[in-house]
Scaffold this active site. Structure first.
Site, mmCIF file in Angstrom:
data_model
loop_
_atom_site.group_PDB
_atom_site.id
_atom_site.type_symbol
_atom_site.label_atom_id
_atom_site.label_comp_id
_atom_site.label_asym_id
_atom_site.label_seq_id
_atom_site.Cartn_x
_atom_site.Cartn_y
_atom_site.Cartn_z
ATOM 1 N N ASN A 120 0.823 -1.207 0.000
ATOM 2 C CA ASN A 120 0.000 0.000 0.000
ATOM 3 C C ASN A 120 0.862 1.264 0.000
ATOM 4 O OD1 ASN A 120 -1.423 2.208 1.947
ATOM 5 N ND2 ASN A 120 -2.937 1.214 0.647
ATOM 6 N N THR A 125 2.034 -11.401 6.568
ATOM 7 C CA THR A 125 1.087 -12.398 7.074
ATOM 8 C C THR A 125 0.056 -12.743 6.006
ATOM 9 O OG1 THR A 125 1.349 -11.444 9.270
ATOM 10 C CG2 THR A 125 -0.493 -12.938 8.964
ATOM 11 N N GLU A 133 -4.288 -1.601 6.911
ATOM 12 C CA GLU A 133 -3.790 -0.497 7.732
ATOM 13 C C GLU A 133 -4.973 0.322 8.241
ATOM 14 O OE1 GLU A 133 -0.266 0.022 8.217
ATOM 15 O OE2 GLU A 133 -0.367 -1.997 7.379
#
Length: 308
Positions: free
Chosen positions: A79, A101, A281
């Site tokens: 991102n 992850t 996020e």
């Protein structure tokens, strides 16, 4: 062999999620050096560094001949690179190597979840154009979520995600589902307005979220449309299935429990104000405005039916 690039820059974080980042870099550079005449390896020490490096590349302060950028990391790091490239109007393609992850978008690119195999696949990948979401001025490749999806991520952060990896998501999911936080929403998709109360709302560009594919056949990050999903807070079974990632679910066939609206321009306000998860996020709050930027980014993509 894929196309030869002149100068590639590989960005990475020391805490990328790989067991041994330096051993990983060695594996990855074996492949990338066959694709690029010149390969720079750039450590990103702090959040926001990649965006600054992209600005330097745009201004030709980093180098005057960079024609591709690579990222080794998870969705949050990807991102950051996407924002660096688009915010600086950096007209170069991206190569993504999984190292976190969850690596939702690498699944969309047909890349192996193993960083070494994925970097090998990049050698025979081709460039394709992908849509990007712009959310309150931030660029987002994959999804925007609020409600349970944020609660789940926060419950994981309270634990030890760095040690337990994906296992930490299992316990947090149970905790999340037992304590859903409802909110009122006003959602406008193009000219259609919806009002209601829910515990989870997701806007998806890509077809993979949280490590599994959204079971909807026609979902594509290349169609110039975004897909909004509103989940009925009473449908515990559906929410449970969504979080348990049951591949047998087909959202096309579900009429009770999930509202699906496709469109190009979205506004969303909530009461109370809610935190917003963008590609893993949690960095925004409602209200938000989302628009789709069709074919805004070129990304190396492995042929769909090629051998993994």
């Amino acid at each position: 062999m894929g196309q030869k690039f002149n100068h590639g820059v590989l960005f990475y974080h020391e805490h990328s999620g790989l067991k041994d980042i330096y051993e990983g870099l060695g594996e990855v550079t074996k492949s990338l050096t066959t694709m690029c005449k010149h390969l720079s390896i750039q450590l990103s020490e702090n959040e926001g560094d990649i965006i600054k490096y992209c600005e330097r590349i745009k201004n030709q302060e980093y180098s005057s001949d960079v024609d591709i950028v690579f990222i080794l990391g998870g969705d949050g790091t990807v991102n950051e690179l996407v924002n660096g490239v688009l915010a600086n109007d950096l007209n170069v393609p991206i190569g993504i190597i999984p190292g976190g992850t969850f690596n939702d978008f690498t699944k969309t690119l047909n890349l192996n979840p193993n960083f070494s195999k994925a970097s090998e696949q990049l050698k025979t990948s081709h460039l394709e154009s992908y849509d990007v979401m712009k959310v309150n001025g931030t660029y987002v490749l994959n999804f925007v979520g609020l409600g349970l999806i944020v609660q789940n991520a926060e419950n994981v952060q309270e634990g030890r995600k760095d040690i337990f990896g994906k296992l930490s998501y299992v316990g947090s999911t149970v905790k999340t589902l037992m304590n859903p936080e409802d909110f009122d929403y006003t959602l406008t998709v193009d000219d259609k307005e919806l009002n209601g109360n829910t515990s989870m709302l997701v806007v998806a560009n890509g077809p993979n979220i949280g490590g599994s594919r959204i079971p909807l056949m026609d979902l594509s990050p290349q169609d110039g449309k975004l897909n909004s999903f509103i989940f009925d807070k009473q449908s515990f079974t559906i929410l449970n299935d969504v979080f348990k990632k049951r591949d047998s679910m087909d959202w096309n066939e579900i009429t009770n429990g999930i509202d699906h609206i496709a469109g190009k321009h979205i506004t969303l306000s909530t009461d109370p104000v809610m935190k917003v998860d963008i590609d893993g996020e949690i960095s925004l709050e409602t209200p938000i405005t989302i628009e789709v930027l069709p074919k805004a980014l070129q990304i190396l993509t492995f042929p769909e039916n090629a051998e993994q």
